[in-house]
Design a protein around this motif. Structure first.
Motif, PDB file in Angstrom:
ATOM      1  N   LEU A 277     -35.211  10.648  29.040  1.00  0.00           N
ATOM      2  CA  LEU A 277     -35.617  11.739  29.570  1.00  0.00           C
ATOM      3  C   LEU A 277     -34.915  12.849  30.346  1.00  0.00           C
ATOM      4  CD1 LEU A 277     -38.662   9.913  31.619  1.00  0.00           C
ATOM      5  CD2 LEU A 277     -38.842  10.812  29.223  1.00  0.00           C
TER       6      LEU A 277
ATOM      7  N   GLU B 105     -34.452  14.210  33.128  1.00  0.00           N
ATOM      8  CA  GLU B 105     -35.129  15.082  34.013  1.00  0.00           C
ATOM      9  C   GLU B 105     -34.204  15.383  35.220  1.00  0.00           C
ATOM     10  OE1 GLU B 105     -39.207  14.856  34.414  1.00  0.00           O
ATOM     11  OE2 GLU B 105     -39.566  14.634  32.423  1.00  0.00           O
TER      12      GLU B 105
ATOM     13  N   TRP C 186     -39.462  19.687  28.195  1.00  0.00           N
ATOM     14  CA  TRP C 186     -40.635  18.423  27.969  1.00  0.00           C
ATOM     15  C   TRP C 186     -41.945  18.890  28.159  1.00  0.00           C
ATOM     16  CZ3 TRP C 186     -39.164  14.538  25.129  1.00  0.00           C
ATOM     17  CH2 TRP C 186     -38.117  13.958  25.245  1.00  0.00           C
ATOM     18  N   LEU C 187     -42.094  19.776  29.224  1.00  0.00           N
ATOM     19  CA  LEU C 187     -43.398  20.036  29.699  1.00  0.00           C
ATOM     20  C   LEU C 187     -43.941  21.193  28.424  1.00  0.00           C
ATOM     21  CD1 LEU C 187     -45.678  20.626  31.537  1.00  0.00           C
ATOM     22  CD2 LEU C 187     -44.175  22.469  32.523  1.00  0.00           C
ATOM     23  N   SER C 188     -42.897  21.794  27.766  1.00  0.00           N
ATOM     24  CA  SER C 188     -43.517  22.777  26.853  1.00  0.00           C
ATOM     25  C   SER C 188     -44.048  22.307  25.337  1.00  0.00           C
ATOM     26  CB  SER C 188     -42.300  23.629  26.336  1.00  0.00           C
ATOM     27  OG  SER C 188     -41.324  22.975  25.891  1.00  0.00           O
ATOM     28  N   ARG C 189     -43.617  20.850  25.248  1.00  0.00           N
ATOM     29  CA  ARG C 189     -44.212  20.208  24.247  1.00  0.00           C
ATOM     30  C   ARG C 189     -45.301  19.027  24.635  1.00  0.00           C
ATOM     31  NH1 ARG C 189     -40.546  20.402  20.088  1.00  0.00           N
ATOM     32  NH2 ARG C 189     -41.926  18.636  18.957  1.00  0.00           N
ATOM     33  N   ASN C 190     -45.704  19.152  25.896  1.00  0.00           N
ATOM     34  CA  ASN C 190     -46.616  18.221  26.367  1.00  0.00           C
ATOM     35  C   ASN C 190     -47.934  18.761  26.106  1.00  0.00           C
ATOM     36  OD1 ASN C 190     -48.438  16.482  28.040  1.00  0.00           O
ATOM     37  ND2 ASN C 190     -46.733  16.152  29.225  1.00  0.00           N
ATOM     38  N   ALA C 191     -48.983  18.094  25.510  1.00  0.00           N
ATOM     39  CA  ALA C 191     -50.303  18.483  25.270  1.00  0.00           C
ATOM     40  C   ALA C 191     -51.066  18.866  26.569  1.00  0.00           C
ATOM     41  CB  ALA C 191     -51.081  17.377  24.466  1.00  0.00           C
ATOM     42  N   ILE C 192     -50.467  18.360  27.733  1.00  0.00           N
ATOM     43  CA  ILE C 192     -51.262  18.699  29.042  1.00  0.00           C
ATOM     44  C   ILE C 192     -51.553  20.241  29.424  1.00  0.00           C
ATOM     45  CG2 ILE C 192     -49.246  18.394  30.503  1.00  0.00           C
ATOM     46  CD1 ILE C 192     -52.818  17.321  31.378  1.00  0.00           C
TER      47      ILE C 192
ATOM     48  N   VAL D 222     -54.115  21.025  20.305  1.00  0.00           N
ATOM     49  CA  VAL D 222     -53.519  20.079  20.451  1.00  0.00           C
ATOM     50  C   VAL D 222     -53.088  19.297  19.203  1.00  0.00           C
ATOM     51  CG1 VAL D 222     -53.164  17.531  21.416  1.00  0.00           C
ATOM     52  CG2 VAL D 222     -53.823  19.401  22.831  1.00  0.00           C
TER      53      VAL D 222
ATOM     54  N   SER E 155     -49.296  19.159  17.003  1.00  0.00           N
ATOM     55  CA  SER E 155     -48.721  17.577  16.654  1.00  0.00           C
ATOM     56  C   SER E 155     -48.590  17.812  15.081  1.00  0.00           C
ATOM     57  CB  SER E 155     -49.846  16.714  16.973  1.00  0.00           C
ATOM     58  OG  SER E 155     -49.422  15.394  16.612  1.00  0.00           O
TER      59      SER E 155
END
Length: 209
Positions: free
Chosen positions: A36, A38, A131-137, A155, A159
């Motif tokens: 990670l 981070e 990581w956030l930019s790739r997160n579906a959230i 989403v 993917s």
């Protein structure tokens, strides 16, 4: 006996909490290539024997081991406390020994972890943002504009194409094919930018939109 058992159990509960914190530090600092990454921990010892330059989370690992020891001491206190007979318990020496040992180990481990790890932790903002930019959230921030169903489509497309959700949303907005869920009008790229400008709102409770 009950007071000593309660005190020991309280220390065990704290040890379990600290173990979880140490595990989080180890996970968030994993990497830098395949983990990670981070957060960056201060280097305390030379790098890994098989990976030169790697900073191992040795203080978090130390805290884990110390807390495992505390939990083991609590088990001894529990067993010794229930080993009494009527009004007599000859296990008091081992109970007292382990209670003092639990306190000493915990004080030393927490102090060392705080001074040699926590105080020197640095956030790796670049990696966290990646990581956030790739997160579906992040599509949740667009739900008030495009709705849940359209967000799910973004989403899925992200993917399948291995493209950031932000890029797909901007692409569709510029083409005029992304429509507002209530007003049934095309959504502008500026609206997408505003919705995704500050994603900290996603960390707060409640339902967006």
């Amino acid at each position: 006996m009950a007071d000593m058992v309660d005190f020991s159990a309280s220390l065990r509960t704290l040890a379990i909490t600290l173990t979880r914190i140490a595990n989080d530090f180890r996970l968030l600092s994993s990497g830098p290539s395949t983990g990670l990454d981070e957060i960056r921990l201060p280097p305390v010892q030379p790098g890994s024997s098989i990976m030169p330059g790697k900073v191992n989370p040795v203080m978090a690992e130390m805290l884990n081991m110390a807390m495992f020891h505390v939990i083991g001491c609590d088990a001894t206190v529990a067993l010794a406390s229930q080993a009494g007979q009527l009004e007599l318990n000859v296990m008091m020496p081992v109970i007292a020994h382990h209670l003092f040992e639990m306190m000493q180990v915990m004080i030393g481990a927490i102090s060392a972890f705080t001074m040699k790890c926590v105080q020197g932790v640095q956030a790796n903002r670049k990696k966290a943002e990646a990581w956030l930019s790739r997160n579906a959230i992040i599509v949740t921030a667009l739900n008030p504009l495009i709705g849940y169903v359209e967000g799910s489509k973004l989403v899925k497309e992200s993917s399948e194409r291995d493209v950031f959700i932000r890029e797909i949303a901007m692409e569709k907005a510029e083409a005029g094919v992304l429509r507002h869920k209530d007003e049934l009008r095309p959504i502008t790229p500026e609206e997408i930018e505003r919705a995704l400008k500050d994603l900290r709102n996603l960390t707060e409770g409640g339902i967006v939109g």
